[in-house]
Motif scaffolding. Structure first.
Motif, PDB file in Angstrom:
ATOM      1  N   LYS A   1     -11.327 -20.548   4.451  1.00  0.00           N
ATOM      2  CA  LYS A   1      -9.904 -20.240   4.420  1.00  0.00           C
ATOM      3  C   LYS A   1      -9.553 -19.512   3.123  1.00  0.00           C
ATOM      4  O   LYS A   1     -10.143 -19.777   2.077  1.00  0.00           O
ATOM      5  CB  LYS A   1      -9.081 -21.523   4.534  1.00  0.00           C
ATOM      6  N   ALA A   2      -8.581 -18.627   3.222  1.00  0.00           N
ATOM      7  CA  ALA A   2      -8.145 -17.877   2.040  1.00  0.00           C
ATOM      8  C   ALA A   2      -7.149 -18.719   1.250  1.00  0.00           C
ATOM      9  O   ALA A   2      -5.929 -18.523   1.322  1.00  0.00           O
ATOM     10  CB  ALA A   2      -7.524 -16.555   2.456  1.00  0.00           C
ATOM     11  N   GLU A   3      -7.698 -19.675   0.514  1.00  0.00           N
ATOM     12  CA  GLU A   3      -6.857 -20.591  -0.255  1.00  0.00           C
ATOM     13  C   GLU A   3      -7.573 -20.947  -1.550  1.00  0.00           C
ATOM     14  O   GLU A   3      -8.753 -20.651  -1.735  1.00  0.00           O
ATOM     15  CB  GLU A   3      -6.576 -21.850   0.556  1.00  0.00           C
ATOM     16  N   GLU A   4      -6.848 -21.565  -2.447  1.00  0.00           N
ATOM     17  CA  GLU A   4      -7.441 -21.974  -3.715  1.00  0.00           C
ATOM     18  C   GLU A   4      -8.481 -23.059  -3.486  1.00  0.00           C
ATOM     19  O   GLU A   4      -8.380 -23.863  -2.554  1.00  0.00           O
ATOM     20  CB  GLU A   4      -6.361 -22.481  -4.674  1.00  0.00           C
ATOM     21  N   GLY A   5      -9.493 -23.046  -4.330  1.00  0.00           N
ATOM     22  CA  GLY A   5     -10.501 -24.080  -4.198  1.00  0.00           C
ATOM     23  C   GLY A   5     -11.763 -23.750  -4.957  1.00  0.00           C
ATOM     24  O   GLY A   5     -11.857 -22.736  -5.663  1.00  0.00           O
TER      25      GLY A   5
ATOM     26  N   THR B   1      -5.041 -18.365  -6.721  1.00  0.00           N
ATOM     27  CA  THR B   1      -4.045 -17.379  -6.241  1.00  0.00           C
ATOM     28  C   THR B   1      -2.836 -17.456  -7.157  1.00  0.00           C
ATOM     29  O   THR B   1      -1.817 -18.083  -6.828  1.00  0.00           O
ATOM     30  CB  THR B   1      -3.654 -17.676  -4.785  1.00  0.00           C
ATOM     31  N   PRO B   2      -2.921 -16.845  -8.348  1.00  0.00           N
ATOM     32  CA  PRO B   2      -1.854 -16.998  -9.342  1.00  0.00           C
ATOM     33  C   PRO B   2      -0.540 -16.313  -8.984  1.00  0.00           C
ATOM     34  O   PRO B   2       0.497 -16.611  -9.590  1.00  0.00           O
ATOM     35  CB  PRO B   2      -2.472 -16.382 -10.603  1.00  0.00           C
ATOM     36  N   HIS B   3      -0.577 -15.386  -8.018  1.00  0.00           N
ATOM     37  CA  HIS B   3       0.653 -14.660  -7.663  1.00  0.00           C
ATOM     38  C   HIS B   3       0.612 -14.347  -6.172  1.00  0.00           C
ATOM     39  O   HIS B   3      -0.247 -13.583  -5.716  1.00  0.00           O
ATOM     40  CB  HIS B   3       0.743 -13.364  -8.485  1.00  0.00           C
ATOM     41  N   LEU B   4       1.537 -14.924  -5.407  1.00  0.00           N
ATOM     42  CA  LEU B   4       1.581 -14.701  -3.964  1.00  0.00           C
ATOM     43  C   LEU B   4       3.024 -14.393  -3.556  1.00  0.00           C
ATOM     44  O   LEU B   4       3.756 -15.262  -3.085  1.00  0.00           O
ATOM     45  CB  LEU B   4       1.075 -15.935  -3.208  1.00  0.00           C
ATOM     46  N   GLU B   5       3.415 -13.135  -3.752  1.00  0.00           N
ATOM     47  CA  GLU B   5       4.792 -12.736  -3.423  1.00  0.00           C
ATOM     48  C   GLU B   5       4.846 -11.687  -2.316  1.00  0.00           C
ATOM     49  O   GLU B   5       5.924 -11.262  -1.924  1.00  0.00           O
ATOM     50  CB  GLU B   5       5.479 -12.190  -4.683  1.00  0.00           C
ATOM     51  N   TYR B   6       3.672 -11.252  -1.840  1.00  0.00           N
ATOM     52  CA  TYR B   6       3.627 -10.320  -0.709  1.00  0.00           C
ATOM     53  C   TYR B   6       3.332 -11.128   0.545  1.00  0.00           C
ATOM     54  O   TYR B   6       2.360 -11.890   0.587  1.00  0.00           O
ATOM     55  CB  TYR B   6       2.558  -9.245  -0.951  1.00  0.00           C
TER      56      TYR B   6
ATOM     57  N   GLY C   1       0.774  -1.236   0.000  1.00  0.00           N
ATOM     58  CA  GLY C   1       0.000   0.000   0.000  1.00  0.00           C
ATOM     59  C   GLY C   1       0.799   1.276   0.000  1.00  0.00           C
ATOM     60  O   GLY C   1       0.209   2.364   0.049  1.00  0.00           O
ATOM     61  N   GLU C   2       2.130   1.221  -0.121  1.00  0.00           N
ATOM     62  CA  GLU C   2       2.889   2.468  -0.075  1.00  0.00           C
ATOM     63  C   GLU C   2       4.189   2.462  -0.853  1.00  0.00           C
ATOM     64  O   GLU C   2       4.597   3.503  -1.384  1.00  0.00           O
ATOM     65  CB  GLU C   2       3.182   2.851   1.378  1.00  0.00           C
ATOM     66  N   SER C   3       4.884   1.340  -0.949  1.00  0.00           N
ATOM     67  CA  SER C   3       6.213   1.334  -1.554  1.00  0.00           C
ATOM     68  C   SER C   3       6.139   1.018  -3.040  1.00  0.00           C
ATOM     69  O   SER C   3       5.070   0.762  -3.594  1.00  0.00           O
ATOM     70  CB  SER C   3       7.107   0.310  -0.853  1.00  0.00           C
ATOM     71  N   PHE C   4       7.317   0.981  -3.667  1.00  0.00           N
ATOM     72  CA  PHE C   4       7.419   0.586  -5.069  1.00  0.00           C
ATOM     73  C   PHE C   4       7.774  -0.889  -5.215  1.00  0.00           C
ATOM     74  O   PHE C   4       8.096  -1.338  -6.316  1.00  0.00           O
ATOM     75  CB  PHE C   4       8.474   1.439  -5.781  1.00  0.00           C
ATOM     76  N   ASN C   5       7.692  -1.648  -4.120  1.00  0.00           N
ATOM     77  CA  ASN C   5       8.060  -3.062  -4.189  1.00  0.00           C
ATOM     78  C   ASN C   5       7.185  -3.847  -5.155  1.00  0.00           C
ATOM     79  O   ASN C   5       7.600  -4.878  -5.686  1.00  0.00           O
ATOM     80  CB  ASN C   5       7.978  -3.698  -2.793  1.00  0.00           C
ATOM     81  N   TYR C   6       5.967  -3.357  -5.376  1.00  0.00           N
ATOM     82  CA  TYR C   6       5.079  -4.072  -6.305  1.00  0.00           C
ATOM     83  C   TYR C   6       5.652  -4.099  -7.711  1.00  0.00           C
ATOM     84  O   TYR C   6       5.344  -4.999  -8.502  1.00  0.00           O
ATOM     85  CB  TYR C   6       3.680  -3.457  -6.295  1.00  0.00           C
ATOM     86  N   LYS C   7       6.511  -3.117  -8.021  1.00  0.00           N
ATOM     87  CA  LYS C   7       7.123  -3.072  -9.350  1.00  0.00           C
ATOM     88  C   LYS C   7       8.038  -4.277  -9.576  1.00  0.00           C
ATOM     89  O   LYS C   7       8.271  -4.676 -10.719  1.00  0.00           O
ATOM     90  CB  LYS C   7       7.921  -1.779  -9.509  1.00  0.00           C
ATOM     91  N   SER C   8       8.572  -4.841  -8.492  1.00  0.00           N
ATOM     92  CA  SER C   8       9.438  -6.012  -8.609  1.00  0.00           C
ATOM     93  C   SER C   8       8.706  -7.294  -8.218  1.00  0.00           C
ATOM     94  O   SER C   8       9.333  -8.302  -7.893  1.00  0.00           O
ATOM     95  CB  SER C   8      10.693  -5.830  -7.747  1.00  0.00           C
ATOM     96  N   GLY C   9       7.369  -7.240  -8.234  1.00  0.00           N
ATOM     97  CA  GLY C   9       6.581  -8.457  -8.055  1.00  0.00           C
ATOM     98  C   GLY C   9       6.107  -8.749  -6.656  1.00  0.00           C
ATOM     99  O   GLY C   9       5.508  -9.809  -6.412  1.00  0.00           O
ATOM    100  N   LYS C  10       6.314  -7.826  -5.705  1.00  0.00           N
ATOM    101  CA  LYS C  10       5.902  -8.067  -4.326  1.00  0.00           C
ATOM    102  C   LYS C  10       4.428  -7.710  -4.141  1.00  0.00           C
ATOM    103  O   LYS C  10       4.078  -6.669  -3.593  1.00  0.00           O
ATOM    104  CB  LYS C  10       6.785  -7.264  -3.358  1.00  0.00           C
ATOM    105  N   TYR C  11       3.570  -8.577  -4.634  1.00  0.00           N
ATOM    106  CA  TYR C  11       2.126  -8.387  -4.491  1.00  0.00           C
ATOM    107  C   TYR C  11       1.436  -9.738  -4.586  1.00  0.00           C
ATOM    108  O   TYR C  11       2.042 -10.735  -4.998  1.00  0.00           O
ATOM    109  CB  TYR C  11       1.591  -7.435  -5.552  1.00  0.00           C
ATOM    110  N   ASN C  12       0.172  -9.754  -4.202  1.00  0.00           N
ATOM    111  CA  ASN C  12      -0.652 -10.959  -4.300  1.00  0.00           C
ATOM    112  C   ASN C  12      -1.825 -10.703  -5.235  1.00  0.00           C
ATOM    113  O   ASN C  12      -2.367  -9.586  -5.270  1.00  0.00           O
ATOM    114  CB  ASN C  12      -1.209 -11.366  -2.933  1.00  0.00           C
ATOM    115  N   LEU C  13      -2.217 -11.735  -5.947  1.00  0.00           N
ATOM    116  CA  LEU C  13      -3.414 -11.699  -6.782  1.00  0.00           C
ATOM    117  C   LEU C  13      -4.352 -12.819  -6.356  1.00  0.00           C
ATOM    118  O   LEU C  13      -3.919 -13.955  -6.124  1.00  0.00           O
ATOM    119  CB  LEU C  13      -3.072 -11.855  -8.263  1.00  0.00           C
ATOM    120  N   TYR C  14      -5.642 -12.472  -6.267  1.00  0.00           N
ATOM    121  CA  TYR C  14      -6.673 -13.434  -5.917  1.00  0.00           C
ATOM    122  C   TYR C  14      -7.724 -13.390  -7.018  1.00  0.00           C
ATOM    123  O   TYR C  14      -8.388 -12.373  -7.210  1.00  0.00           O
ATOM    124  CB  TYR C  14      -7.296 -13.091  -4.569  1.00  0.00           C
TER     125      TYR C  14
END
Length: 785
Positions: A776-780, A731-736, A702-715
């Motif tokens: 639960k916050a998981e794939e399914g 959950t195709p991307h879980l890097e945060y 929510g504040e840094s530029f880390n998302y530019k290097s992939g530090k984010y999650n997608l649901y």
């Protein structure tokens, strides 16, 4: 002016056409975007809007026909004739846009204007021909959108405008040709076709959208180059994407900037801003940002603090931060002319200020009195200004609000012959005026980025095309009038179509005295505006949520809390917009352009694709007619399902803003917080409106530029309706590292018999028209029967 075609040359993506008297160029940017150019001032492009443009390598052909040169891409056919007349066709050879072959012929204005002017009437005059002008044929079915936040209606057909950034605090009405911003881009919607035109010329430009003559529209300029981009697409969304491909997308802001913001001219002294902050917390009203207007400064000197009003600003801002408040301070461009004032002395020593025609530092009057103006057209000056942002950052300031940057001045406007370096090219005020605020915002953005290493929060009043890369905007000094509430909706929608997604207006109105009813209705619009800021002027009545009565307080609290509930949805839209260029707040015509009933709707809007808002914008009304586009819609408050493609009548008492959710929507919600970050969000609420649909939710720090290097999650949530509802979660991307533990599922239906997640029974409960349960916050696979 150009004469007959003599010859042409084709090199890379450019076609050079030699006419009898001048040279014209056609440049293929992408298969959908073509530039039309001729040098009148500079030999090549000198754009303040377009930076680091990537030319898409694509196949196209160039052929010399009997009367024209033809350029064909995969999406466009461009025909260039004598006199540099340029016509555009789609790949099916259907005409999209063509130059008008006749002369300008204005309607007659009868009477003696000077007599009317003696009484004070503003008399319209027909404009002269311009050094550069392009006249396009009107076929009769055109609607025009965009052009920034010009006053008036959403559709600009039949109006004319000037792009000349103007500070005018008198009440803005639809006859205004100029306001604070110059965004020379518009979208043309025809019955079967859509395209955009961006005139990249920052001198004073003119746009007549069929007012002068219903047979044509035109755009032109008194100086600069002939330099415009023709952008086509299958729909308006694709045209907006093309325009923002050129000028840049709105970057993802810090999440707290989407919270509620409170401002006034002025919250001084220190005890007053502490009182306001305490009221928000004590009265259970969420708020993230408090703004300080010009009175926090020492004698209005930028980058200073008045130590009598604010004896310990660093401690004050830390105390406010500990209570969840960020502070945004205003910074104007006018630097006080005062010996011993370090900003003035340093700027003078290094020749950082604009000068008159004789090379003497130019002086005009603004808030500090005699003031000088930084030459933001010079990269060294921008770097100096960026470095000065550290003064504010070190005090604890979280964002900068750039005002008066048209630039405004009190002893008349800056003369045309004030000189600027213009990146070493030289140039006068006629060239720099419209980009002055844009370049100031760029400097501020770079400074905040450097000294905070966070996504900068910059607000600007004046801007140019492309300013969305550096700042959010508001529409300037509006009034506490119902007409200004009504007008704010098409203004914000057209700003969004003009590339500026993060925008707002002064909720409640800046000047005049707001009423309880007006503020109650305005906060219902502000709740869905990307920038949600209540702002008012000195000597007007107080305008905070608690300033009137208990009913008004409760309505403000209700919609401010709704805003915080919808924060993840709004944040997702801004994340998507960094790729698509699409705004948060959208006119219905953006997604339903084939429905002619939405082309002129000024008092409804979409938030993304899923939420339709139809606020009440007239005093005393407690019901209103609402047009719902085709499809099925759910009343947000009652959960009633309604068939679209028709107009309905909705009861709307003062505390109710009609809101409709499209069937098949998935809306993420957060728990209500006093401020963003107060709570660690471990459970995401998924508000489901059964149907067929797909939604991707985005999460980062929510504040840094880390998302530019992939530090984010997608649901990813994919919903299918058949014998019940199936929701597939991926959950195709879980890097945060800070993901969710659980999902709270809300199903807007009570006809539920069984819930299973990954084959296991899930207990649920029914509350009114909604079924609730957690998983639960998981794939399914979630199966709801």
């Amino acid at each position: 002016m150009f004469g007959k075609i003599i010859s042409y040359e084709h090199h890379d993506n450019k076609v050079r056409i030699n006419f009898e008297h001048r040279v014209g160029k056609i440049e293929v940017i992408t298969p959908n975007i073509v530039n039309v150019f001729s040098s009148f001032k500079y030999q090549d492009h000198f754009s303040r809007a377009i930076e680091d443009l990537e030319i898409v390598k694509c196949n196209f052909t160039v052929d010399k026909k009997d009367k024209y040169i033809e350029v064909i891409t995969d999406e466009l056919i461009v025909k260039i004739y004598d006199e540099f007349k340029v016509d555009f066709y789609n790949k099916s050879l259907e005409i999209l846009c063509e130059d008008y072959r006749g002369e300008r012929d204005s309607f007659i204005r009868r009477g003696c204007g000077s007599i009317a002017e003696e009484e004070g009437h503003k008399v319209e005059k027909n404009t002269d021909n311009h050094k550069i002008q392009v006249i396009k044929k009107i076929y009769g079915d055109e609607k025009f959108y965009g052009l920034g936040d010009k006053t008036g209606h959403l559709n600009k057909r039949g109006y004319n405008y000037e792009m000349w950034n103007t500070d005018d605090p008198s009440p803005h009405v639809e006859s205004y040709k100029s306001l604070y911003k110059s965004i020379p881009f518009f979208i043309t919607l025809r019955e079967k076709y859509t395209f955009g035109i961006f005139l990249d010329n920052n001198f004073k430009t003119y746009f007549d959208m069929g007012k002068e003559n219903s047979n044509y529209y035109y755009f032109g300029s008194d100086d600069g180059n002939l330099d415009y981009y023709f952008i086509t697409g299958i729909d308006m969304a694709e045209v907006v994407n093309g325009y923002t491909y050129l000028t840049g997308k709105t970057p993802l802001p810090q999440k707290w900037t989407l919270g509620y913001q409170q401002c006034r001219w002025s919250y001084t002294p220190e005890s007053r801003i502490r009182e306001v902050a305490n009221n928000f917390r004590n009265k259970d009203i969420p708020c993230d940002v408090l703004h300080l207007d010009i009175d926090y400064m020492d004698a209005f000197k930028v980058f200073t603090w008045d130590k009598e009003k604010f004896p310990e600003p660093t401690k004050l801002l830390k105390d406010l931060k500990d209570n969840g408040f960020k502070v945004v301070t205003i910074i104007d461009p006018g630097v006080k002319k005062e010996s011993g004032y370090d900003i003035y002395e340093e700027g003078l020593k290094n020749n950082y200020f604009a000068v008159d025609k004789d090379g003497i530092t130019y002086v005009n009057k603004v808030w500090p009195g005699d003031s000088v103006f930084p030459d933001f057209s010079d990269s060294k000056v921008r770097a100096w200004w960026a470095e000065n942002q550290k003064i504010m950052v070190d005090t604890g300031v979280s964002g900068i609000w750039n005002d008066m940057n048209e630039p405004a001045s009190f002893n008349g406007p800056l003369p045309d012959d004030v000189q600027f370096r213009n990146e070493g090219r030289g140039g006068d005020h006629t060239e720099i005026h419209n980009v002055y605020g844009h370049l100031m915002s760029k400097a501020t953005f770079e400074g905040l980025k450097k000294h905070t290493n966070k996504r900068p929060f910059v607000i600007t009043r004046a801007c140019y095309a492309g300013s969305q890369k550096y700042s959010t905007v508001w529409t300037g000094d509006n009034q506490s009038f119902w007409e200004h509430l009504r007008m704010s909706i098409p203004m914000l929608c057209n700003l969004g179509l003009s590339g500026i997604s993060f925008a707002g207006v002064d909720v409640g109105g800046f000047s005049f005295d707001c009423t309880p009813e007006l503020l109650s209705r305005w906060v219902q619009v502000g709740c869905f505006s990307p920038l949600f800021r209540n702002h008012s002027s000195m000597l007007t009545r107080d305008q905070e949520p608690w300033a009137f009565d208990e009913e008004t307080l409760n309505i403000n609290r209700k919609y401010i809390k709704l805003r915080y509930k919808l924060l993840p949805y709004l944040y997702d839209l801004l994340w998507q917009g960094e790729t698509t260029g699409l705004p948060v707040m959208r006119p219905l015509v953006l997604h339903y352009s084939d429905d002619d009933k939405v082309h002129e709707i000024n008092d409804e809007f979409l938030v993304g694709k899923n939420i339709l808002v139809a606020p009440v914008v007239e005093q005393g009304k407690r019901s209103r007619a609402i047009y719902l586009p085709k499809g099925k819609w759910i009343d947000y408050w009652t959960k009633e399902e309604l068939e679209g493609g028709r107009t309905i009548l909705k009861e709307a008492p003062l505390d109710l803003c009609p809101i409709y959710i499209k069937v098949g929507s998935i809306i993420p919600n957060y728990p209500v917080q006093n401020y963003v970050g107060e709570k660690e969000i471990e459970e995401l609420t998924i508000d489901i409106y059964p149907g067929n649909g797909h939604y991707t939710h985005y999460l980062d720090d929510g504040e840094s530029f880390n998302y530019k290097s992939g530090k984010y999650n997608l649901y990813d949530f994919t919903m299918k309706e058949g014998n019940g509802v199936t929701l597939e979660i991926k959950t195709p991307h879980l890097e945060y590292e800070k993901g969710y533990s659980t999902f709270r599922i809300l199903i807007n239906s009570t006809e539920i018999k069984d819930v299973k997640f990954n084959g296991k029974d899930i207990a649920y409960e029914t509350k009114k028209h909604v079924v609730e349960f957690s998983i639960k916050a998981e794939e399914g696979i979630l199966v709801i029967k």
